[in-house]
Design an enzyme around this catalytic site. Structure first.
Site, mmCIF file in Angstrom:
data_model
loop_
_atom_site.group_PDB
_atom_site.id
_atom_site.type_symbol
_atom_site.label_atom_id
_atom_site.label_comp_id
_atom_site.label_asym_id
_atom_site.label_seq_id
_atom_site.Cartn_x
_atom_site.Cartn_y
_atom_site.Cartn_z
ATOM 1 N N GLY A 223 31.905 35.742 29.703
ATOM 2 C CA GLY A 223 32.919 35.391 28.715
ATOM 3 C C GLY A 223 33.168 36.565 27.799
ATOM 4 O O GLY A 223 32.872 37.720 28.139
ATOM 5 N N SER A 224 33.680 36.284 26.619
ATOM 6 C CA SER A 224 34.058 37.368 25.711
ATOM 7 C C SER A 224 32.829 37.963 25.022
ATOM 8 O O SER A 224 31.779 37.317 24.917
ATOM 9 C CB SER A 224 35.029 36.830 24.658
ATOM 10 O OG SER A 224 34.368 35.870 23.875
ATOM 11 N N THR A 225 32.986 39.183 24.535
ATOM 12 C CA THR A 225 31.883 39.845 23.834
ATOM 13 C C THR A 225 31.537 39.079 22.555
ATOM 14 O O THR A 225 30.358 38.944 22.207
ATOM 15 C CB THR A 225 32.273 41.310 23.545
ATOM 16 O OG1 THR A 225 32.379 41.977 24.818
ATOM 17 C CG2 THR A 225 31.238 42.030 22.690
ATOM 18 N N THR A 227 31.721 35.843 21.987
ATOM 19 C CA THR A 227 30.884 34.680 22.326
ATOM 20 C C THR A 227 29.525 35.143 22.829
ATOM 21 O O THR A 227 28.502 34.509 22.538
ATOM 22 C CB THR A 227 31.581 33.794 23.379
ATOM 23 O OG1 THR A 227 32.910 33.527 22.945
ATOM 24 C CG2 THR A 227 30.854 32.477 23.565
ATOM 25 N N GLY A 228 29.507 36.247 23.552
ATOM 26 C CA GLY A 228 28.246 36.787 24.061
ATOM 27 C C GLY A 228 27.249 37.033 22.933
ATOM 28 O O GLY A 228 26.053 36.765 23.074
ATOM 29 N N GLU A 245 27.809 38.871 30.986
ATOM 30 C CA GLU A 245 28.934 39.640 31.561
ATOM 31 C C GLU A 245 30.098 39.454 30.607
ATOM 32 O O GLU A 245 30.668 38.368 30.532
ATOM 33 C CB GLU A 245 29.290 39.116 32.959
ATOM 34 C CG GLU A 245 28.201 39.318 33.999
ATOM 35 C CD GLU A 245 27.993 40.768 34.394
ATOM 36 O OE1 GLU A 245 28.855 41.610 34.074
ATOM 37 O OE2 GLU A 245 26.952 41.066 34.996
ATOM 38 N N CYS A 279 38.682 40.624 33.812
ATOM 39 C CA CYS A 279 37.815 41.434 32.949
ATOM 40 C C CYS A 279 37.951 42.912 33.283
ATOM 41 O O CYS A 279 37.909 43.762 32.401
ATOM 42 C CB CYS A 279 36.371 40.958 33.054
ATOM 43 S SG CYS A 279 35.738 40.951 34.731
HETATM 44 P P1 NAD Z 1 34.805 32.687 25.975
HETATM 45 O O1 NAD Z 1 33.733 33.601 25.536
HETATM 46 O O2 NAD Z 1 35.695 32.073 24.971
HETATM 47 O O3 NAD Z 1 34.205 31.458 26.799
HETATM 48 C C1 NAD Z 1 33.408 31.629 27.960
HETATM 49 C C2 NAD Z 1 32.575 30.382 28.179
HETATM 50 O O4 NAD Z 1 31.647 30.242 27.097
HETATM 51 C C3 NAD Z 1 33.351 29.071 28.227
HETATM 52 O O5 NAD Z 1 32.754 28.241 29.206
HETATM 53 C C4 NAD Z 1 33.124 28.494 26.827
HETATM 54 O O6 NAD Z 1 33.236 27.095 26.777
HETATM 55 C C5 NAD Z 1 31.706 28.933 26.538
HETATM 56 N N1 NAD Z 1 31.361 29.058 25.110
HETATM 57 C C6 NAD Z 1 32.202 29.193 24.063
HETATM 58 N N2 NAD Z 1 31.490 29.342 22.918
HETATM 59 C C7 NAD Z 1 30.175 29.304 23.263
HETATM 60 C C8 NAD Z 1 28.970 29.435 22.540
HETATM 61 N N3 NAD Z 1 28.955 29.619 21.214
HETATM 62 N N4 NAD Z 1 27.805 29.366 23.212
HETATM 63 C C9 NAD Z 1 27.803 29.211 24.557
HETATM 64 N N5 NAD Z 1 28.921 29.081 25.301
HETATM 65 C C10 NAD Z 1 30.104 29.135 24.667
HETATM 66 O O7 NAD Z 1 35.642 33.524 27.048
HETATM 67 P P2 NAD Z 1 36.979 33.116 27.764
HETATM 68 O O8 NAD Z 1 38.103 33.217 26.782
HETATM 69 O O9 NAD Z 1 36.748 31.844 28.514
HETATM 70 O O10 NAD Z 1 37.096 34.299 28.855
HETATM 71 C C11 NAD Z 1 37.714 35.518 28.620
HETATM 72 C C12 NAD Z 1 36.691 36.605 28.326
HETATM 73 O O11 NAD Z 1 35.738 36.678 29.374
HETATM 74 C C13 NAD Z 1 37.312 38.005 28.252
HETATM 75 O O12 NAD Z 1 36.751 38.704 27.169
HETATM 76 C C14 NAD Z 1 36.872 38.655 29.573
HETATM 77 O O13 NAD Z 1 36.816 40.062 29.558
HETATM 78 C C15 NAD Z 1 35.541 38.035 29.777
HETATM 79 N N6 NAD Z 1 35.166 38.106 31.181
HETATM 80 C C16 NAD Z 1 34.147 38.943 31.543
HETATM 81 C C17 NAD Z 1 33.804 39.055 32.886
HETATM 82 C C18 NAD Z 1 32.692 39.968 33.336
HETATM 83 O O14 NAD Z 1 32.227 39.803 34.450
HETATM 84 N N7 NAD Z 1 32.257 40.915 32.536
HETATM 85 C C19 NAD Z 1 34.486 38.299 33.832
HETATM 86 C C20 NAD Z 1 35.515 37.463 33.423
HETATM 87 C C21 NAD Z 1 35.837 37.364 32.086
#
Ligand code: NAD
Length: 479
Positions: A223-225, A227-228, A245, A279
């Site tokens: 997911g996003s940095t 949220t990471g 990731e 991504c």
């Molecule tokens: P996001 O971080 O908003 O959400 C990702 C997931 O995390 C979702 O399932 C969401 O419900 C969950 N989530 C949200 N808040 C959380 C928390 N506090 N604790 C645990 N889980 C939580 O990301 P998004 O908008 O769904 O995806 C887009 C982002 O993902 C972009 O920044 C993209 O670059 C990144 N991405 C990275 C890769 C990679 O392999 N590096 C691949 C695809 C997407």
């Protein structure tokens, strides 16, 4: 028989869990409610984790061959249902049908390919006194958290290696795209032993509950940095193992010797595939000043040919953005560029229709500190940036908190390889658009990640080492 277009249920302990709450899933092409998905309650999350924990010892104790056979069978079941899964994916995610089919097939193939990766026992020392061996053992219960841009493929990069190495899994898709994952869970009920693969869905509150859950041993998050960082905090209290990731702001560097028309088409898709919601999409395009104008013009010409629309319609190459928050972010970036007087190379008018449709937007050399250059856009808007010297281009490309991927384009392959070696990213594409091999490690440098997916190293992330030290001196005879 699975009905792919109704009855979306969570899979907990190998069975459909009762629906005690629900979330709406919208079709991004028309903003209408397409379906509802279960909202997992905290008690149901506990049930899913308990089921995974109970199933773990037996699954871990099975032969590798048995686990391979089960994962292969799941891959085959997915391949047997490409058409309905792809339709469902287009309705919840927005991507055109041909891309949905590719994603579903890629998931099936990925699971099958992963079964070929082995983690053999390593002999460290072998002599008359002792043997020392290092083996990889599973971690336990894995919580897999997946975003909405590739809801299936990205789940596959986690679920396959986790299961093959003997872990049990609780998979949580994004609230925007839970339907396909729920149906994969349903298919798995007949194939994977009860409790080994649980699939749950829910709203924004579910992710933090999962990552902080005391009975989960490892979180694998994509997911996003932003949220990471929260996930990192969430796992700290229980010291869970973690793979992150995260986001990227990938730079493509184009040398002056490229073929303009050929490279324009390649660059277009490296930036705009899946509507820029990849991504490892090109997010900043550095072009040498000698070819800047003709290449920019070729990109604009190419962009004009692309049909945007509902992903179910024939001939559509780009669908809507996947959800309202992402649509809002892209509109805000377009507005920011207007407010700051950036030059637009394409018509940036927002279509007056239902659905999260944004125009393909190419910007002419905005400043390096503008939002569109400095931030990850994750949508169909791309800054074209002029450079004079290659050292300057490399420095500007590397001046970024992210380090996911990048690319270099040149007829002179050797020169391109030299430039690629200077990029501070986990992956570099050389005259190639995005490609993830099941057998290659994929790792984000800097704030793009923490840990690896793919290949032997990706598989290792779901294991921990166990060292056996065996004495060779004979035991004294009994009595
Ligand atoms: P996001 O971080 O908003 O959400 C990702 C997931 O995390 C979702 O399932 C969401 O419900 C969950 N989530 C949200 N808040 C959380 C928390 N506090 N604790 C645990 N889980 C939580 O990301 P998004 O908008 O769904 O995806 C887009 C982002 O993902 C972009 O920044 C993209 O670059 C990144 N991405 C990275 C890769 C990679 O392999 N590096 C691949 C695809 C997407």
């Amino acid at each position: 028989m699975t009905d792919f277009f109704a009855n979306y249920t969570m899979t907990i302990n190998g069975q459909a869990a009762p629906e005690l709450g629900s979330i709406e899933v919208l079709n991004p092409a028309n903003e209408a409610v397409y379906a509802s998905a279960p909202a997992c309650t905290p008690a149901q999350l506990d049930e899913a984790v308990d089921a995974a924990r109970r199933a773990f010892p037996q699954w871990a104790g099975q032969s590798r061959e048995y686990r391979r056979q089960r994962v292969k069978a799941l891959g085959q079941a997915i391949m047997d249902h490409v058409e309905p899964l792809a339709q469902l994916l287009t309705h919840e995610q927005g991507k055109p049908m041909f891309e949905s089919k590719i994603e579903v097939m890629s998931l099936g193939r990925l699971l099958q390919a992963q079964t070929k990766i082995d983690l053999p026992v390593q002999v460290i020392e072998e002599n008359d006194t002792r043997s020392v061996e290092s083996r990889r053992v599973p971690i336990g219960v894995v919580g897999a958290v997946v975003p909405w841009n590739f809801p299936l493929l990205l789940a596959g990069f986690k679920v396959g290696p986790a299961l093959l190495t003997g872990n049990s899994v609780v998979l949580k898709p994004s609230p925007f795209t839970p339907l396909t994952a729920l149906k994969i869970g349903e298919l798995a009920r007949e194939i994977i032993p009860a409790g080994v693969l649980n699939v749950i869905s829910g709203g924004d509150e579910l992710g933090p509950l999962l990552t902080a859950h005391p009975n989960i041993d490892k979180i694998s998050f994509t997911g996003s940095t932003a949220t990471g960082r929260r996930v990192l905090e969430g796992v700290a209290s229980t010291l869970k193992r973690l793979t992150l990731e995260l986001g990227g702001n990938d730079a493509a560097i184009v040398l002056p010797d490229v073929d303009i028309t050929h490279t324009a088409a390649k660059l277009f898709w490296s930036a705009f595939g899946n509507n820029g919601q990849i991504c490892i999409a090109t997010k900043r395009l550095y072009i040498h000043r000698d070819i800047y104008e003709p290449l920019a013009e070729a990109m604009v010409t190419y962009a004009r040919r692309i049909k945007i629309g509902d992903g179910c319609e024939d001939g559509v190459r780009l669908g809507p953005l996947s959800n309202r928050p992402q649509y809002g972010r892209i509109l805000a970036l377009i507005q920011d560029s207007h407010d700051n007087g950036h030059t637009f190379l394409t018509d940036s008018e927002i279509p007056d229709r239902l659905g999260y449709f944004a125009p393909i937007t190419l910007l002419d050399n905005p400043p390096d500190n503008s939002r569109i250059v400095a931030e990850e856009q994750f949508g169909p808007i791309l800054p074209l940036l002029k450079y004079d010297e290659i050292d300057e281009a490399v420095a500007r490309a590397n001046d970024c908190i992210y380090g996911l991927a990048g690319s270099v384009w040149s007829r002179d392959e050797q020169r391109a390889v030299e430039v690629a070696a200077r990029m501070h990213t986990g992956t570099v594409f050389i005259n190639h658009d995005q490609y993830l091999s099941p057998f290659a490690p994929f790792e984000g440098h800097k704030q793009s990640g923490f840990g690896v997916e793919g290949g032997v190293e990706g598989m290792m992330e779901y294991t921990q080492s166990q060292t056996f030290v065996r004495g060779k001196t004979a035991q004294p005879a009994a009595g």
